[in-house]
Enzyme design. Structure first.
Site, short mmCIF file in Angstrom:
data_model
loop_
_atom_site.label_atom_id
_atom_site.label_comp_id
_atom_site.label_asym_id
_atom_site.label_seq_id
_atom_site.Cartn_x
_atom_site.Cartn_y
_atom_site.Cartn_z
N GLY A 43 37.14 -34.56 -13.74
CA GLY A 43 38.38 -34.05 -13.18
C GLY A 43 39.56 -34.82 -13.70
O GLY A 43 39.42 -35.81 -14.42
N HIS A 46 47.45 -36.22 -11.95
CA HIS A 46 48.68 -36.34 -12.73
C HIS A 46 48.61 -37.48 -13.73
O HIS A 46 49.21 -37.43 -14.79
CB HIS A 46 49.88 -36.54 -11.82
CG HIS A 46 50.29 -35.28 -11.15
ND1 HIS A 46 50.53 -34.13 -11.85
CD2 HIS A 46 50.50 -34.98 -9.85
CE1 HIS A 46 50.87 -33.17 -11.01
NE2 HIS A 46 50.86 -33.66 -9.79
N PHE A 47 47.87 -38.56 -13.37
CA PHE A 47 47.92 -39.77 -14.20
C PHE A 47 46.64 -40.05 -14.95
O PHE A 47 46.66 -40.61 -16.03
CB PHE A 47 48.25 -40.99 -13.33
CG PHE A 47 49.45 -40.80 -12.48
CD1 PHE A 47 50.71 -40.78 -13.05
CD2 PHE A 47 49.33 -40.63 -11.10
CE1 PHE A 47 51.84 -40.60 -12.27
CE2 PHE A 47 50.46 -40.45 -10.32
CZ PHE A 47 51.71 -40.43 -10.89
N GLY A 48 45.50 -39.68 -14.36
CA GLY A 48 44.23 -40.10 -14.93
C GLY A 48 43.32 -38.96 -15.33
O GLY A 48 43.54 -37.79 -14.98
N VAL A 50 39.02 -38.41 -15.48
CA VAL A 50 37.78 -39.06 -15.08
C VAL A 50 36.60 -38.36 -15.75
O VAL A 50 36.51 -37.13 -15.75
CB VAL A 50 37.64 -39.08 -13.54
CG1 VAL A 50 36.36 -39.78 -13.13
CG2 VAL A 50 38.84 -39.77 -12.90
N LYS A 69 37.40 -43.82 -15.40
CA LYS A 69 38.77 -43.30 -15.30
C LYS A 69 39.64 -43.92 -16.39
O LYS A 69 39.65 -45.14 -16.56
CB LYS A 69 39.35 -43.63 -13.92
CG LYS A 69 40.77 -43.09 -13.71
CD LYS A 69 41.19 -43.18 -12.25
CE LYS A 69 42.61 -42.68 -12.04
NZ LYS A 69 43.00 -42.64 -10.62
N ASP A 161 48.87 -41.24 -1.26
CA ASP A 161 48.44 -40.02 -1.95
C ASP A 161 47.17 -39.49 -1.30
O ASP A 161 46.27 -39.00 -1.98
CB ASP A 161 48.21 -40.34 -3.44
CG ASP A 161 48.22 -39.09 -4.33
OD1 ASP A 161 48.52 -37.99 -3.81
OD2 ASP A 161 47.89 -39.22 -5.52
P1 ADP Z 1 44.49 -39.16 -10.71
O1 ADP Z 1 44.98 -40.56 -10.46
O2 ADP Z 1 44.91 -38.66 -12.04
O3 ADP Z 1 44.83 -38.22 -9.60
P2 ADP Z 1 41.77 -39.30 -9.64
O4 ADP Z 1 41.27 -40.70 -9.50
O5 ADP Z 1 42.25 -38.64 -8.39
O6 ADP Z 1 42.87 -39.25 -10.80
O7 ADP Z 1 40.59 -38.43 -10.28
C1 ADP Z 1 40.81 -37.08 -10.66
C2 ADP Z 1 39.62 -36.21 -10.24
O8 ADP Z 1 38.41 -36.67 -10.87
C3 ADP Z 1 39.31 -36.22 -8.74
O9 ADP Z 1 40.09 -35.28 -8.04
C4 ADP Z 1 37.82 -35.88 -8.72
O10 ADP Z 1 37.64 -34.48 -8.83
C5 ADP Z 1 37.29 -36.54 -10.00
N1 ADP Z 1 36.75 -37.89 -9.71
C6 ADP Z 1 37.45 -39.04 -9.63
N2 ADP Z 1 36.67 -40.10 -9.38
C7 ADP Z 1 35.40 -39.63 -9.29
C8 ADP Z 1 34.11 -40.26 -9.03
N3 ADP Z 1 34.01 -41.59 -8.82
N4 ADP Z 1 33.01 -39.46 -8.99
C9 ADP Z 1 33.14 -38.13 -9.19
N5 ADP Z 1 34.31 -37.49 -9.44
C10 ADP Z 1 35.44 -38.21 -9.49
MG MG Z 2 44.13 -37.99 -7.73
#
Ligand code: ADP
Ligand code: MG
Length: 309
Positions: A43, A46-48, A50, A69, A161
């Protein structure tokens, strides 16, 4: 001691077997890029971004699955909050917070990737529309989110957030808070953190004082929790999402100013269909215009326990 002396002698005589590689390999939080095998994208926000990877130093398929990430690189600049996000996650230990595992750095350089445990069912936003399981599960998830948040607040962090997209699902009965990208520390004695907002802010999850005065506090996380609760009880149905509901209410004139006007006129998201009355009352308390009137996470934990009986 003689064994140690012998080893040192051998290393001195044979510098090629020595120390950096051997030492690095014993630190379990150091992940080497060459052993990280990408499996699929999990997924992005906006910033990351994964990705699911297998970390397999033995190169025999026995490795472990991890979530990796990386920061989306905008104009080659690394967002200044990135190292803070990693440090914060590293310092948190709680059953309802995603576990930090380590970092992966570019050769000798900056940390480029954050390694965390992989939660196989993705975010609540991925999970809930597909697997509706009813009220008992929703109440359990709500309580677990409150437990993770209560712990975060006890360490004087505000999340900023909290939303279904940032809550991850381990299995049908366990959720964990993820994504600490906007988290801030509130020093002892202070009650809020002032942040100038940018256009990427999750405004539909923001409390009225965040929109009007950029004031973020423990109480503004409670407001966002109320929105998250609404998302859970609408099974994260896209048609009922907070942005689409608020946009409909604003009609043609969509702007943060209009959103503030709505909220000041006491307009709130509607009660989701089939949502228990007690939960609706809690949501409304989370959305009190006066931050001081909102409940705390410890109060909410007790309430969710009582509703469950
Ligand atoms: P951002 O800072 O860009 O919002 P997130 O850390 O929220 O990034 O991660 C983006 C998406 O990736 C999440 O909404 C989720 O769907 C997926 N994701 C993030 N971390 C994990 C994880 N540890 N295991 C499974 N899916 C994850
Ligand atoms: Mg997020």
């Amino acid at each position: 001691r003689t064994v140690l002396r012998k080893i040192t002698e051998i290393i001195i005589k044979n510098p090629e077997i020595s120390p950096s590689e051997t030492l690095c390999n014993t630190d379990p939080s150091v992940y080497h890029k060459r052993y990280l095998k990408m499996i699929r994208r999990l997924g992005e926000g906006h910033f990351g971004e994964v990705t699911l990877c297998k970390y397999d130093p033995a190169n025999d398929g026995t490795g472990e699955c991890v979530a990796v990430k990386a920061l989306k690189q905008e104009n080659g600049l690394v967002r200044d909050g990135w190292m803070k996000e990693i440090e914060i996650l590293k310092s948190l230990y709680h059953a309802n917070i995603v576990k930090y595992k380590g970092c992966c750095s570019e050769l000798g350089g900056q940390v480029v990737q954050l390694i965390m445990e992989y939660l196989p069912l993705g975010s609540l936003k991925d999970y809930l529309p597909k697997r509706k399981q009813g009220m008992a599960q929703y109440l359990m998830f709500a309580k677990q989110i409150c437990q993770g948040m209560d712990y975060l607040h006890s360490k004087r962090y505000i999340h900023r957030d909290l939303a279904a997209r940032n809550v991850l699902v381990e299995n049908d009965s366990l959720v964990k808070i993820g994504d600490f990208g906007l988290t801030k520390y509130i020093p002892e004695g202070d009650i809020y953190y002032r942040v100038r907002e940018d256009s990427l802010s999750p405004v539909y999850w923001y409390a009225i004082e965040c929109l009007k005065e950029s004031k973020f506090s423990f109480s503004s996380d409670i407001w966002s929790f109320g929105i998250t609760l609404y998302e859970i009880f609408t099974h994260c149905d896209w048609h009922q999402s907070p942005p689409s509901k608020f946009d409909k209410m604003m009609g043609d004139q969509r702007s943060v100013m209009e959103l503030i006007k709505l909220l000041e006129n006491k307009v709130r998201l509607p009660c989701p269909k089939d949502c228990p009355h007690e939960v609706k009352i809690l949501m409304e308390q989370c959305w009190a215009a006066d931050p001081a009137q909102r409940p705390s996470f410890s109060f909410l934990i007790e309430k969710f326990e009582a509703i469950r009986q």
